[in-house]
Design a protein around this motif. Structure first.
Motif, PDB file in Angstrom:
ATOM      1  N   GLN A   1       5.649   5.871 -11.588  1.00  0.00           N
ATOM      2  CA  GLN A   1       5.399   4.460 -12.005  1.00  0.00           C
ATOM      3  C   GLN A   1       5.324   3.694 -10.691  1.00  0.00           C
ATOM      4  O   GLN A   1       4.376   2.857 -10.452  1.00  0.00           O
ATOM      5  CB  GLN A   1       5.819   4.057 -13.185  1.00  0.00           C
TER       6      GLN A   1
ATOM      7  N   MET B   1       2.416   1.811  -8.565  1.00  0.00           N
ATOM      8  CA  MET B   1       2.364   0.389  -8.441  1.00  0.00           C
ATOM      9  C   MET B   1       2.254  -0.317  -7.027  1.00  0.00           C
ATOM     10  O   MET B   1       1.127  -1.006  -6.716  1.00  0.00           O
ATOM     11  CB  MET B   1       3.589  -0.335  -9.212  1.00  0.00           C
TER      12      MET B   1
ATOM     13  N   PRO C   1      -1.108   2.797  -5.005  1.00  0.00           N
ATOM     14  CA  PRO C   1      -2.083   3.560  -5.750  1.00  0.00           C
ATOM     15  C   PRO C   1      -3.132   4.424  -4.964  1.00  0.00           C
ATOM     16  O   PRO C   1      -3.778   5.265  -5.243  1.00  0.00           O
ATOM     17  CB  PRO C   1      -3.118   2.141  -6.428  1.00  0.00           C
TER      18      PRO C   1
ATOM     19  N   ILE D   1      -5.611   7.455 -12.006  1.00  0.00           N
ATOM     20  CA  ILE D   1      -4.812   6.126 -12.111  1.00  0.00           C
ATOM     21  C   ILE D   1      -4.784   5.435 -13.520  1.00  0.00           C
ATOM     22  O   ILE D   1      -3.725   5.018 -13.816  1.00  0.00           O
ATOM     23  CB  ILE D   1      -5.398   5.278 -11.033  1.00  0.00           C
TER      24      ILE D   1
ATOM     25  N   LYS E   1      -1.498   4.877 -15.682  1.00  0.00           N
ATOM     26  CA  LYS E   1      -1.060   3.453 -16.155  1.00  0.00           C
ATOM     27  C   LYS E   1      -1.101   3.354 -17.802  1.00  0.00           C
ATOM     28  O   LYS E   1      -0.254   2.593 -18.280  1.00  0.00           O
ATOM     29  CB  LYS E   1      -2.213   2.270 -15.556  1.00  0.00           C
ATOM     30  N   LYS E   2      -2.073   3.883 -18.325  1.00  0.00           N
ATOM     31  CA  LYS E   2      -1.987   3.657 -19.880  1.00  0.00           C
ATOM     32  C   LYS E   2      -0.656   4.476 -20.388  1.00  0.00           C
ATOM     33  O   LYS E   2      -0.150   4.132 -21.234  1.00  0.00           O
ATOM     34  CB  LYS E   2      -3.382   4.493 -20.555  1.00  0.00           C
TER      35      LYS E   2
ATOM     36  N   SER F   1       2.308   2.484 -19.922  1.00  0.00           N
ATOM     37  CA  SER F   1       2.258   1.404 -20.786  1.00  0.00           C
ATOM     38  C   SER F   1       2.740   1.880 -22.202  1.00  0.00           C
ATOM     39  O   SER F   1       3.341   1.370 -23.012  1.00  0.00           O
ATOM     40  CB  SER F   1       0.950   0.876 -20.918  1.00  0.00           C
TER      41      SER F   1
END
Length: 168
Positions: free
Chosen positions: A139, A143, A146, A154, A158-159, A162
């Motif tokens: 992660q 960040m 990328p 990507i 990110k999902k 989260s």
């Protein structure tokens, strides 16, 4: 003009926990015919053959790229298969679906959350540096850099971060 179609693909975020830490499997892309994507971090993924069950395609691609055997796919047990008027149909429950709208080649990747067993081996034709990496490290790199990651993965990563509610 010849009509062209998007290529259906599968991919896996393969998880493992060790000493209270979560890891995912990532690898460096090494396909010789790709200049821009060569050497980028990616999750294992590949194309679905015609009429191939998507879960079988997922297991085949992961085996080919990493030598690992998928032993669990989240929500696979929810799938139903039916036969109707000469068709065999199954529903699927991917974690995420990403479509390439420009650049590279036209693909749609359905990504699943998985667990696997076995000993990692690099596929010398397609990848290198297949490794378990701490999710917080992945992660952080995503960040900050990328551009180090294959663009098709990507949004899924990110999902996923989260989904885990990671704060670093």
């Amino acid at each position: 003009m010849e009509e062209k179609f998007a290529i259906p693909c599968v991919g896996a975020i393969i998880e493992k926990c060790e000493n209270g830490q979560k890891y995912i499997l990532i690898q460096k892309r090494k396909k010789r015919n790709e200049k821009i994507e060569f050497g980028l971090w990616e999750i294992p993924a590949g194309k679905i053959r015609e009429y191939e069950n998507i879960y079988e395609a997922l297991r085949r691609e992961i085996k080919e790229e990493t030598n690992l055997d998928i032993v669990y796919v989240k929500n696979e047990n929810k799938c139903k298969t039916i036969n109707s008027v000469g068709y065999t149909l199954t529903d699927i429950y991917p974690f995420n679906i990403v479509q390439n709208m420009s650049g590279g080649y036209s693909i749609i990747v359905m990504i699943f959350l998985c667990r696997a067993e076995g000993e990692i081996v690099n596929n010398v034709i397609e990848n290198e540096m297949v490794q378990w990496k701490n999710v917080k490290e992945v992660q952080k790199e995503l960040m900050e850099f990328p551009e180090h990651f294959y663009p098709m993965h990507i949004l899924t990563l990110k999902k996923y971060f989260s989904y885990l509610s990671l704060d670093i």
